[in-house]
Design an enzyme around this catalytic site. Structure first.
Site, mmCIF file in Angstrom:
data_model
loop_
_atom_site.group_PDB
_atom_site.id
_atom_site.type_symbol
_atom_site.label_atom_id
_atom_site.label_comp_id
_atom_site.label_asym_id
_atom_site.label_seq_id
_atom_site.Cartn_x
_atom_site.Cartn_y
_atom_site.Cartn_z
ATOM 1 N N ASP A 75 39.272 46.454 45.567
ATOM 2 C CA ASP A 75 37.891 46.116 45.912
ATOM 3 C C ASP A 75 37.762 45.835 47.406
ATOM 4 O O ASP A 75 38.760 45.822 48.130
ATOM 5 C CB ASP A 75 37.391 44.927 45.070
ATOM 6 C CG ASP A 75 38.388 43.765 44.996
ATOM 7 O OD1 ASP A 75 39.350 43.739 45.789
ATOM 8 O OD2 ASP A 75 38.200 42.875 44.151
ATOM 9 N N ASP A 104 35.722 32.852 36.670
ATOM 10 C CA ASP A 104 34.710 33.279 35.692
ATOM 11 C C ASP A 104 35.177 34.479 34.878
ATOM 12 O O ASP A 104 34.384 35.115 34.182
ATOM 13 C CB ASP A 104 33.386 33.609 36.409
ATOM 14 C CG ASP A 104 33.523 34.764 37.393
ATOM 15 O OD1 ASP A 104 34.646 35.294 37.565
ATOM 16 O OD2 ASP A 104 32.499 35.158 38.001
ATOM 17 N N HIS A 162 36.440 37.335 36.124
ATOM 18 C CA HIS A 162 36.297 38.663 36.739
ATOM 19 C C HIS A 162 37.654 39.253 37.097
ATOM 20 O O HIS A 162 38.614 38.529 37.365
ATOM 21 C CB HIS A 162 35.351 38.640 37.951
ATOM 22 C CG HIS A 162 35.892 38.018 39.204
ATOM 23 N ND1 HIS A 162 35.364 36.862 39.742
ATOM 24 C CD2 HIS A 162 36.874 38.389 40.057
ATOM 25 C CE1 HIS A 162 35.998 36.566 40.867
ATOM 26 N NE2 HIS A 162 36.932 37.476 41.077
ATOM 27 N N GLU A 194 32.043 41.201 37.970
ATOM 28 C CA GLU A 194 31.558 39.905 37.525
ATOM 29 C C GLU A 194 31.091 39.982 36.064
ATOM 30 O O GLU A 194 30.924 41.079 35.517
ATOM 31 C CB GLU A 194 30.391 39.463 38.425
ATOM 32 C CG GLU A 194 30.785 39.181 39.877
ATOM 33 C CD GLU A 194 31.520 37.842 40.062
ATOM 34 O OE1 GLU A 194 32.200 37.381 39.129
ATOM 35 O OE2 GLU A 194 31.410 37.271 41.166
HETATM 36 C C1 GLP Z 1 38.867 37.698 44.379
HETATM 37 C C2 GLP Z 1 39.393 39.113 44.207
HETATM 38 C C3 GLP Z 1 40.077 39.303 42.875
HETATM 39 C C4 GLP Z 1 41.039 38.162 42.632
HETATM 40 C C5 GLP Z 1 40.298 36.850 42.590
HETATM 41 C C6 GLP Z 1 41.184 35.653 42.285
HETATM 42 O O1 GLP Z 1 37.620 37.517 43.816
HETATM 43 N N1 GLP Z 1 38.380 40.105 44.333
HETATM 44 O O2 GLP Z 1 40.750 40.546 42.843
HETATM 45 O O3 GLP Z 1 41.711 38.345 41.421
HETATM 46 O O4 GLP Z 1 39.713 36.678 43.884
HETATM 47 O O5 GLP Z 1 41.826 35.236 43.448
HETATM 48 P P1 GLP Z 1 43.031 34.227 43.525
HETATM 49 O O6 GLP Z 1 44.241 34.994 43.103
HETATM 50 O O7 GLP Z 1 43.099 33.834 44.955
HETATM 51 O O8 GLP Z 1 42.713 33.099 42.628
#
Ligand code: GLP
Length: 260
Positions: free
Chosen positions: A67, A136, A138, A143
């Protein structure tokens, strides 16, 4: 879905790196799906160490980011293209031209999303997709409410996600509202998916997607339909699971030849 509960993020990083190393040795031109966020960092550290120490060779691999933010200028340190370079691809020998991401600076966003899907297909599809999960539920930036059939497209972020990600920016106001993300349909086509979650703040999302109903309100629950999904958790992220003891027992007694 295989759930593996480990004692900490170092152990998780090693196990995920084992799966990636096995793939890259078996298939030197493997296509890797790369995630940002904190969860994959120990895996990237471990792979960089194996590259340095053992010469683990990424020269023929390709990387595809999950992304990207929309509207950050090219080269912005928090654009996911830069994060992936800094945290992983610059630390191993993946050729820069083999590292791809959706173009969040494009003026024609739908065309950029189509081009990204085409570039994944032209590479032969993703062999192994690393994933984190949002609080949440995702994955990527899909989302709640995202279609299970979705492809790479523009999405709006929920405020909770913007707040979660504000730690990477100097203020909440700087976190973009729009993003491009591989769709859930895109992610489901990866041949193997490894999702990493650590910390108590992920416990509810983990319980929802592993043991709850498959529902668009919890996008990661679509992985219950994936034929080869591995979920690597620390104790805190696993703390709300009903069947935690069963997952531990299964992993402890797994035949050694099976791998992840
Ligand atoms: C962002 C990214 C996701 C990731 C999420 C959780 O929103 N787009 O790909 O999984 O954060 O991040 P973290 O691993 O820092 O908790």
């Amino acid at each position: 879905m295989e759930v593996v509960i480990l004692s900490g993020s170092k152990q998780i990083g090693k196990l995920a790196a084992d799966a990636i190393e096995e793939l890259v040795r078996r298939k030197p031109d493997a296509v890797l799906g790369l995630a940002t966020g904190s969860s994959p960092l120990p895996t990237y550290d471990e792979l960089a160490a194996r590259h340095e120490r053992d010469g683990l060779d990424f020269s023929r691999t390709q990387g595809f980011a999950l992304d990207e933010y929309v509207g950050l200028p090219a080269g912005h340190p928090e654009s996911y293209r830069e994060v992936i370079r800094r945290e992983f691809t610059n630390r191993v020998n993946i050729a820069p031209e083999n590292v791809h991401g959706p173009d969040g600076t494009a003026t024609d966003i739908p065309a950029a999303c189509r081009a990204y899907e085409e570039s994944i297909a032209a590479a032969g599809g993703i062999d192994l997709q690393l994933l984190g999960v949002g609080t949440d539920g995702h994955i990527g930036f899909n989302e709640p409410g995202s279609s299970f059939a979705s492809r790479t497209r523009i999405k709006s972020l929920i405020e909770q996600t913007r707040r979660d990600n504000a730690r990477f920016f100097s203020s909440l106001a700087e976190v973009p509202h729009h993003v491009l993300t591989q769709g859930l349909g895109t992610i489901m086509e990866a041949r193997h998916v490894i999702l990493v979650a650590t910390g108590a703040q992920k416990a509810q999302a983990v319980r929802d997607f592993v043991e709850g109903p498959v529902a668009a309100i919890c996008p990661a629950s679509v992985l219950q339909f994936h034929p080869h999904a591995t979920v690597l958790l620390d104790e805190a992220a696993a703390s709300a699971l009903k069947l935690a003891d069963f997952y531990r027992h299964t992993y402890d007694n797994k035949p050694a030849w099976q791998g992840l």
